[in-house]
Design an enzyme around this catalytic site. Structure first.
Site, PDB file in Angstrom:
ATOM      1  N   GLY A  39      47.586  40.175  47.121  1.00  0.00           N
ATOM      2  CA  GLY A  39      47.968  39.931  48.512  1.00  0.00           C
ATOM      3  C   GLY A  39      47.472  38.563  48.944  1.00  0.00           C
TER       4      GLY A  39
ATOM      5  CG  LEU B 230      43.507  35.662  45.921  1.00  0.00           C
ATOM      6  CD1 LEU B 230      44.984  35.305  45.924  1.00  0.00           C
ATOM      7  CD2 LEU B 230      42.977  35.734  44.496  1.00  0.00           C
TER       8      LEU B 230
ATOM      9  CG  HIS C 113      42.697  37.280  55.201  1.00  0.00           C
ATOM     10  ND1 HIS C 113      41.617  36.435  55.066  1.00  0.00           N
ATOM     11  CD2 HIS C 113      42.816  37.920  54.011  1.00  0.00           C
ATOM     12  CE1 HIS C 113      41.107  36.569  53.848  1.00  0.00           C
ATOM     13  NE2 HIS C 113      41.814  37.460  53.187  1.00  0.00           N
TER      14      HIS C 113
HETATM   15 ZN    ZN Z   1      41.413  38.169  51.328  1.00  0.00          ZN
END
Ligand code: ZN
Length: 193
Positions: free
Chosen positions: A43, A92, A137
C-alpha cells in the site's frame, strides 16, 4: 517522484480531498504503483510520494503480475469500526521498522475509484488493516503514533537514526526547507483540491 521517509513534513500534512480525476491523476497513480512494487510494499498513500492529496493505492499481494488486485481509493472515509485485532505493520516511509499495531478488525470504507464512481465496502483482515494504515497517512498519522509508550520507547533509537539521516540530507540540500515545502503544498493543492 520518490517515496519520502520519516520525519519528512509532508507525512504530517492533513491531505486535501481531490476534486477531479484526469489523465494526470491516472499518470500519478501508475507511477505510485511502480514505486510501491519496487519497494516491495502492499500500500502507498499519496503523501508518501510528497503529494498532499487524499488518495491511496493497494495491491494486497504486492504483486505487479496481479494488476487485477490493484485498488485506488480517492477521498476515502472510514466508518463503523468493529472489533479489535493486533498484527505487525511496517511502512515504506520507515523502512526496516516493524511493530505490532492494534486496530479495529472491521471498517466500512467509502471512497471514489479512478473512474470517478463511488465505492463502499465493509472490509476486514489485511484489507481493513492496510486501508486504516493508509487512511491514517492522509491524516498525517504514522503507525508508530499508534504504539504504546513502552513499545515506542523501544523504537526510539531507530527513529533517531531516521531523524539524523533526514537532517544530514537537508544539510546537503537534498531536501528543501520547511518554507519551500509549504510553498509547494500550496501550489499542488491549488492545482487539484
Ligand atoms: Zn505507511
Amino acid at each position: 517522484m520518490r517515496i519520502i521517509q520519516y520525519p519528512h513534513p509532508t507525512l504530517r500534512r492533513l491531505s486535501k480531498p481531490l476534486t477531479r480525476v484526469d489523465d494526470e491523476l491516472r499518470r500519478i497513480v501508475a507511477e505510485m504503483f511502480e514505486l510501491m512494487y519496487e519497494a516491495k510494499g502492499i500500500g502507498l498513500a499519496a503523501n508518501q510520494v510528497d503529494l498532499p492529496y487524499r488518495m491511496f493505492i493497494l495491491n494486497l499481494e504486492g504483486n505487479p503480475s496481479k494488476p487485477e488486485l490493484e485498488r485506488v481509493f480517492l477521498n476515502p472515509v472510514l466508518s463503523h469500526p468493529k472489533g479489535s485485532s493486533e498484527a505487525e505493520e511496517g511502512c515504506l516511509s520507515l523502512p526496516g521498522l516493524y511493530a505490532q499495531v492494534k486496530r479495529p478488525e472491521r471498517v466500512t470504507i467509502t471512497a471514489y475509484d479512478l473512474s470517478g464512481s463511488e465505492v463502499q465496502e465493509t472490509i476486514d483482515g489485511l484489507f481493513s488493516r492496510a486501508a486504516q494504515h493508509e487512511t491514517d497517512h492522509l491524516d498525517g498519522t504514522l503507525f508508530i503514533d499508534r504504539l504504546s509508550p513502552t513499545a515506542k520507547a523501544d523504537l526510539r533509537e531507530t527513529l533517531e537514526d531516521f531523524e539524523i539521516e533526514f537532517d544530514d540530507r537537508r544539510q546537503r540540500g537534498e531536501i528543501p526547507d520547511d518554507q519551500q515545502i509549504a510553498a509547494r503544498w500550496a501550489e499542488l493543492e491549488a492545482l487539484r483540491t
